[in-house]
Design an enzyme around this catalytic site. Structure first.
Site, PDB file in Angstrom:
ATOM      1  CG  HIS A   1      -5.511  -0.551   5.714  1.00 37.85           C
ATOM      2  ND1 HIS A   1      -6.002  -1.824   5.869  1.00 37.85           N
ATOM      3  CD2 HIS A   1      -5.669  -0.246   4.401  1.00 37.85           C
ATOM      4  CE1 HIS A   1      -6.428  -2.266   4.692  1.00 37.85           C
ATOM      5  NE2 HIS A   1      -6.239  -1.334   3.783  1.00 37.85           N
TER       6      HIS A   1
ATOM      7  NE  ARG B   1      -9.424  -8.250   4.281  1.00 35.37           N
ATOM      8  CZ  ARG B   1      -8.834  -7.376   3.484  1.00 35.37           C
ATOM      9  NH1 ARG B   1      -7.758  -6.714   3.891  1.00 35.37           N
ATOM     10  NH2 ARG B   1      -9.300  -7.158   2.274  1.00 35.37           N
TER      11      ARG B   1
ATOM     12  CG  ASP C   1      -6.557  -4.168   8.202  1.00 34.11           C
ATOM     13  OD1 ASP C   1      -5.698  -4.582   7.426  1.00 34.11           O
ATOM     14  OD2 ASP C   1      -7.107  -3.045   8.072  1.00 34.11           O
TER      15      ASP C   1
ATOM     16  NE  ARG D   1      -3.765  -2.285   2.355  1.00 36.83           N
ATOM     17  CZ  ARG D   1      -3.546  -3.518   2.797  1.00 36.83           C
ATOM     18  NH1 ARG D   1      -2.374  -3.856   3.305  1.00 36.83           N
ATOM     19  NH2 ARG D   1      -4.499  -4.434   2.743  1.00 36.83           N
TER      20      ARG D   1
HETATM   21  N1  LIG Z   1      -8.928   1.261   2.734  1.00 37.44           N
HETATM   22  C1  LIG Z   1      -9.136   0.007   2.372  1.00 37.44           C
HETATM   23  O1  LIG Z   1      -9.353  -0.872   3.203  1.00 37.44           O
HETATM   24  C2  LIG Z   1      -9.112  -0.315   0.901  1.00 37.44           C
HETATM   25  C3  LIG Z   1      -9.539  -1.568   0.406  1.00 37.44           C
HETATM   26  C4  LIG Z   1      -9.518  -1.793  -0.960  1.00 37.44           C
HETATM   27  C5  LIG Z   1      -9.018  -0.808  -1.819  1.00 37.44           C
HETATM   28  N2  LIG Z   1      -8.574   0.365  -1.290  1.00 37.44           N
HETATM   29  C6  LIG Z   1      -8.029   1.439  -2.110  1.00 37.44           C
HETATM   30  O2  LIG Z   1      -9.075   2.178  -2.711  1.00 37.44           O
HETATM   31  C7  LIG Z   1      -8.564   2.847  -3.867  1.00 37.44           C
HETATM   32  C8  LIG Z   1      -9.490   2.599  -5.038  1.00 37.44           C
HETATM   33  O3  LIG Z   1      -9.453   1.221  -5.392  1.00 37.44           O
HETATM   34  P1  LIG Z   1     -10.369   0.682  -6.585  1.00 37.44           P
HETATM   35  O4  LIG Z   1     -10.135  -0.784  -6.638  1.00 37.44           O
HETATM   36  O5  LIG Z   1     -11.736   1.230  -6.465  1.00 37.44           O
HETATM   37  O6  LIG Z   1      -9.619   1.388  -7.830  1.00 37.44           O
HETATM   38  P2  LIG Z   1     -10.193   1.601  -9.304  1.00 37.44           P
HETATM   39  O7  LIG Z   1      -9.013   1.748 -10.194  1.00 37.44           O
HETATM   40  O8  LIG Z   1     -11.225   0.563  -9.602  1.00 37.44           O
HETATM   41  O9  LIG Z   1     -10.952   3.002  -9.196  1.00 37.44           O
HETATM   42  C9  LIG Z   1     -10.301   4.212  -8.984  1.00 37.44           C
HETATM   43  C10 LIG Z   1     -11.198   5.300  -9.538  1.00 37.44           C
HETATM   44  O10 LIG Z   1     -10.604   6.567  -9.223  1.00 37.44           O
HETATM   45  C11 LIG Z   1     -10.815   7.412 -10.337  1.00 37.44           C
HETATM   46  N3  LIG Z   1      -9.858   8.516 -10.297  1.00 37.44           N
HETATM   47  C12 LIG Z   1      -8.523   8.465 -10.548  1.00 37.44           C
HETATM   48  N4  LIG Z   1      -8.007   9.699 -10.419  1.00 37.44           N
HETATM   49  C13 LIG Z   1      -9.007  10.536 -10.077  1.00 37.44           C
HETATM   50  C14 LIG Z   1      -9.096  11.927  -9.813  1.00 37.44           C
HETATM   51  N5  LIG Z   1      -8.028  12.701  -9.866  1.00 37.44           N
HETATM   52  N6  LIG Z   1     -10.296  12.432  -9.493  1.00 37.44           N
HETATM   53  C15 LIG Z   1     -11.389  11.647  -9.424  1.00 37.44           C
HETATM   54  N7  LIG Z   1     -11.369  10.322  -9.687  1.00 37.44           N
HETATM   55  C16 LIG Z   1     -10.201   9.782 -10.001  1.00 37.44           C
HETATM   56  C17 LIG Z   1     -10.643   6.508 -11.551  1.00 37.44           C
HETATM   57  O11 LIG Z   1     -11.216   7.070 -12.716  1.00 37.44           O
HETATM   58  C18 LIG Z   1     -11.351   5.249 -11.067  1.00 37.44           C
HETATM   59  O12 LIG Z   1     -12.731   5.257 -11.417  1.00 37.44           O
HETATM   60  C19 LIG Z   1      -7.146   2.261  -4.087  1.00 37.44           C
HETATM   61  O13 LIG Z   1      -6.185   3.165  -3.572  1.00 37.44           O
HETATM   62  C20 LIG Z   1      -7.162   0.980  -3.262  1.00 37.44           C
HETATM   63  O14 LIG Z   1      -5.869   0.597  -2.831  1.00 37.44           O
HETATM   64  C21 LIG Z   1      -8.629   0.629   0.031  1.00 37.44           C
END
Ligand SMILES: NC(=O)c1ccc[n+]([C@@H]2O[C@H](COP(=O)([O-])OP(=O)(O)OC[C@H]3O[C@@H](n4cnc5c(N)ncnc54)[C@H](O)[C@@H]3O)[C@@H](O)[C@H]2O)c1
Length: 318
Positions: free
Chosen positions: A180, A156, A153, A93
């Site tokens: 995280h 999980r 987490d 991450r």
């Molecule tokens: N916190 C957690 O527990 C957790 C769990 C899973 C994923 N995540 C994180 O969430 C984030 C998103 O994951 P995802 O699988 O949905 O990714 P994804 O690639 O499916 O979606 C990301 C979206 O962000 C948009 N985007 C990119 N730049 C942008 C901007 N400047 N302004 C507005 N929109 C923008 C893209 O167009 C896309 O639709 C990642 O960083 C991932 O690591 C966090």
């Protein structure tokens, strides 16, 4: 009450990828929000999601869902930030920071400018570093900035412990704190089922306490995202459910204790960093960060986790 002037509960979502869109769907099914605003750099994606979600309205709750822009964040009680690059197989991450910090510098000031009184709920990784960056870039008060942190987490961990002990996951009380990510810390010292320490519970059930097996449960918790990403490319259902739980605690003023990321001040001398501790969440956001007692090993591991996060934060020159 003048129903024409009644304030409708608005939730905005920035980033409609796997996580943002799954959260939007869960929110629509919950009926908690009257208005759901979808914002994405890819406008067509936000529009498509809005159309698809609106077509579910006849089966769910009267809700107005639309693809908007940052000005539509005005008045949102909660704005969920899920925009940015996700982890690729094997990527940590913390490695995402360079890509996502740049995105953050464009998104956060815009949201805060249009909505200076709302709560920002961050999902994008590295979530603790970006929660800290959100505080600095938005100038919002610390109680208004929450990272989903280790809510996932902890879920999980509780699930895996519940499978081991053969009880409902909701009856397992155990927290993952700190980052995280790879340096997260399991709090074994207070983990319990019905107030019984896990060793006692093992004994009562006639189970042998097998330290390596129990230790493996933490490793599976910590590494779960890597295993899921290897198999299906992304994780989103459980984190969306966690975001829903936080949103519900805010909108319904529930004072729920959840392990989420927020600004930590003077906890065992740890300061000026964001990570997760059990936290009371209410309509105002972070009501209180609970000062959980830790044993010396847990504290050492938490200090290490805080230092790793601080190093990444320093590299951002916020
Ligand atoms: N916190 C957690 O527990 C957790 C769990 C899973 C994923 N995540 C994180 O969430 C984030 C998103 O994951 P995802 O699988 O949905 O990714 P994804 O690639 O499916 O979606 C990301 C979206 O962000 C948009 N985007 C990119 N730049 C942008 C901007 N400047 N302004 C507005 N929109 C923008 C893209 O167009 C896309 O639709 C990642 O960083 C991932 O690591 C966090």
């Amino acid at each position: 009450m003048d129903i024409n002037n009644a304030t409708l509960t608005r939730v905005a979502i920035v980033g409609l990828g796997n996580v943002g869109a799954t959260f939007a769907y869960a929110l629509l099914l919950s009926g908690l929000a009257a208005e759901i605003v979808l914002i994405d750099a890819n406008r067509a994606k936000a529009e498509g999601e809005a159309m698809d979600l609106n077509h579910a309205v006849p089966f769910t709750h009267p809700t107005n869902v639309w693809a908007g822009d940052y000005s539509d964040c005005a008045g949102a009680v909660v704005t969920v930030l899920a925009a940015g690059a996700p982890q690729t197989p094997g990527e940590t991450r913390l490695h995402l920071i360079n890509k996502n910090a740049a995105i953050w510098r464009s998104i956060v000031p815009e949201v805060a400018r249009h909505n200076p009184h709302g709560i920002l709920l961050i999902a994008t990784n590295p979530v603790d570093v970006l929660t800290y960056a959100t505080l600095k870039l938005s100038a919002l008060p610390p109680q208004s900035v929450i990272g989903s942190g280790t809510i996932l987490d902890t879920a999980r961990f509780r699930y895996l412990l519940s499978q081991h002990f053969g009880v409902d996951a909701r009856s397992v009380h155990a927290y993952i704190i700190g980052e995280h990510g790879d340096s997260e810390v399991p709090v074994w010292s207070s983990a319990n089922i019905a107030g019984m320490r896990l060793r006692e519970f093992h004994k009562m059930q006639g189970m042998h306490y097998d330290a390596p097996v129990v230790g493996k449960i933490f490793a599976q918790t910590r590494d779960a995202a890597y295993h899921i990403i290897e198999r299906k490319g992304a994780t989103y259902y459980a984190v969306a459910a966690g975001l829903m739980r936080i949103t519900q605690a805010i909108l319904r003023n529930q004072r729920t204790v959840l392990s989420v990321s927020s600004l930590i001040t003077d906890y065992y001398g740890i300061d000026d960093v964001c990570f997760s501790l059990p936290t009371v969440i209410d309509r105002g956001g972070v009501e209180q960060v609970l000062r959980l007692e830790l044993d010396s090993q847990e504290l050492g591991n938490l200090r290490r986790s805080a230092e790793i996060l601080k190093q990444t934060i320093r590299s951002l020159n916020l």
